[in-house]
Design an enzyme around this catalytic site. Structure first.
Site, PDB file in Angstrom:
ATOM      1  CG  ASP A  10      -2.904  25.382  22.000  1.00 45.99           C
ATOM      2  OD1 ASP A  10      -2.323  25.411  20.892  1.00 45.99           O
ATOM      3  OD2 ASP A  10      -3.850  24.624  22.240  1.00 45.99           O
ATOM      4  CE  LYS A  32      -2.964  21.186  18.210  1.00 49.30           C
ATOM      5  NZ  LYS A  32      -3.090  22.569  17.695  1.00 49.30           N
ATOM      6  CG  ASP A  59      -2.468  22.453  13.991  1.00 47.22           C
ATOM      7  OD1 ASP A  59      -2.834  22.339  12.801  1.00 47.22           O
ATOM      8  OD2 ASP A  59      -3.252  22.670  14.933  1.00 47.22           O
ATOM      9  CE  LYS A  61      -6.270  23.864  12.177  1.00 45.27           C
ATOM     10  NZ  LYS A  61      -5.494  24.037  13.420  1.00 45.27           N
ATOM     11  CG  PHE A  62       1.175  24.765   5.263  1.00 50.11           C
ATOM     12  CD1 PHE A  62       1.675  25.889   5.920  1.00 50.11           C
ATOM     13  CD2 PHE A  62       1.919  23.588   5.311  1.00 50.11           C
ATOM     14  CE1 PHE A  62       2.885  25.840   6.606  1.00 50.11           C
ATOM     15  CE2 PHE A  62       3.132  23.533   5.992  1.00 50.11           C
ATOM     16  CZ  PHE A  62       3.609  24.651   6.640  1.00 50.11           C
ATOM     17  CG  ASP A  64      -0.268  30.337  -0.481  1.00 46.93           C
ATOM     18  OD1 ASP A  64      -0.462  30.690  -1.669  1.00 46.93           O
ATOM     19  OD2 ASP A  64       0.203  31.093   0.389  1.00 46.93           O
ATOM     20  CG  ASN A  67       5.772  26.343  -6.435  1.00 44.20           C
ATOM     21  OD1 ASN A  67       6.479  25.354  -6.620  1.00 44.20           O
ATOM     22  ND2 ASN A  67       6.261  27.556  -6.193  1.00 44.20           N
ATOM     23  CB  THR A  68       3.040  28.690  -1.904  1.00 46.54           C
ATOM     24  OG1 THR A  68       3.300  29.590  -2.985  1.00 46.54           O
ATOM     25  CG2 THR A  68       3.372  29.367  -0.591  1.00 46.54           C
ATOM     26  CB  THR A 123     -15.171  22.621  15.283  1.00 44.31           C
ATOM     27  OG1 THR A 123     -13.985  23.140  15.887  1.00 44.31           O
ATOM     28  CG2 THR A 123     -14.929  21.214  14.827  1.00 44.31           C
ATOM     29  CD  GLN A 193     -12.345  21.773  22.291  1.00 45.09           C
ATOM     30  OE1 GLN A 193     -13.246  21.723  21.442  1.00 45.09           O
ATOM     31  NE2 GLN A 193     -11.068  21.821  21.957  1.00 45.09           N
ATOM     32  N   GLY A 213      -5.064  19.366  25.031  1.00 38.92           N
ATOM     33  CA  GLY A 213      -4.367  20.564  25.476  1.00 38.92           C
ATOM     34  C   GLY A 213      -4.540  20.793  26.951  1.00 38.92           C
ATOM     35  NE  ARG A 214      -8.195  24.739  26.480  1.00 42.65           N
ATOM     36  CZ  ARG A 214      -9.272  25.259  25.923  1.00 42.65           C
ATOM     37  NH1 ARG A 214      -9.757  26.411  26.361  1.00 42.65           N
ATOM     38  NH2 ARG A 214      -9.878  24.632  24.931  1.00 42.65           N
TER      39      ARG A 214
END
Ligand code: C5P
Length: 233
Positions: A10, A32, A59, A61-62, A64, A67-68, A123, A193, A213-214
């Protein structure tokens, strides 16, 4: 055992991401790349990671029309990423089209298909937020409903928080990959978190992959932090 640590990069630019990756590649399983880094650095950053031999979790997060999303998944498969996310709330047809695109494109290229992971309820959303968008069941019930739908639509994996992990692992067999963020080593700051598990606890609860991550990227020595986590697994 494969290395289950996925480092969440990130960060705002390619240079920072590449600097971290150079140090971390030997001691983690994958990286990621999320919306921030991808928006800044585009597909070129993915190509650079792949050229360096690192596995990539894209990541984005599609969500739509089928088809897209299928075309986006096809493109991500051509980029040779190992994991992709989409919102399970996009529905059965969208998820089935995404999985089909991943399988067919990978077959054409002679590679393993990327894991298409379903994201259930963010979340950040509580029961009141769900009511506002017309969902009148508890977040836990909605997570379970969308997880079932994702798996029945053909997805081979899900993203889930530590508290969802225990419930979902009871429902789905070990071949369903459960990818879990919200991981904090026993000695680290929780930050924003709220409900966390340690890496060891998450693996014991049935996680297939840990998104961290961090605790790694913000450590004074990211490589030592990753190695220390790995030693607990
Ligand atoms: O720095 P930290 O370990 O909290 O990073 C966790 C990563 O997992 C971030 O990229 C965050 O966006 C992501 N994530 C999360 N909680 C979720 C879903 C994704 O923290 N429920």
């Amino acid at each position: 055992m494969r290395n289950p640590i996925i480092v969440a990069l990130d960060v705002p630019d390619a240079a920072t991401a590449l600097r971290l990756a150079e140090r971390l590649t030997p001691v983690v399983g994958a990286f990621k790349i999320g919306k921030e880094l991808f928006t800044a650095a585009g597909p070129e950053i993915v190509r650079q990671f792949r050229a360096a031999g690192a596995s990539v979790f894209l990541d984005l997060k599609f969500h739509d029309i089928p088809n897209t999303v299928a075309k986006a998944v096809e493109t991500a498969t051509r980029l040779d990423v190992q994991m992709i996310t989409l919102h399970a709330s996009g529905g059965r047809a969208m998820m089935a089209a995404a999985e089909k695109a991943a399988q067919e494109t990978a077959k054409l290229l002679g590679r393993p298909a990327p894991l298409v992971l379903g994201v259930t309820v963010l979340t950040s959303m509580d029961a009141a937020d769900l009511v506002e968008i017309g969902v009148n069941v508890s977040p836990a019930a909605q997570v379970e409903r969308l997880a079932q739908l994702a798996v029945h639509s053909g997805l081979r994996g899900l993203v889930c928080s530590p508290q969802e992990l225990i419930v979902l692992r009871k429902i789905f067999p070990s071949q369903t990959q459960l990818v879990t963020p919200g991981i904090r080593p026993a000695d680290s700051e929780k930050g924003d978190q709220k409900r966390t598990l340690t890496p060891r606890e998450a693996m014991d609860a049935g996680a297939s992959w840990l998104v961290i991550g961090r605790p790694i990227t913000a450590a004074t020595d990211p490589r030592a932090a990753a190695e220390k986590i790995l030693a607990t697994l």
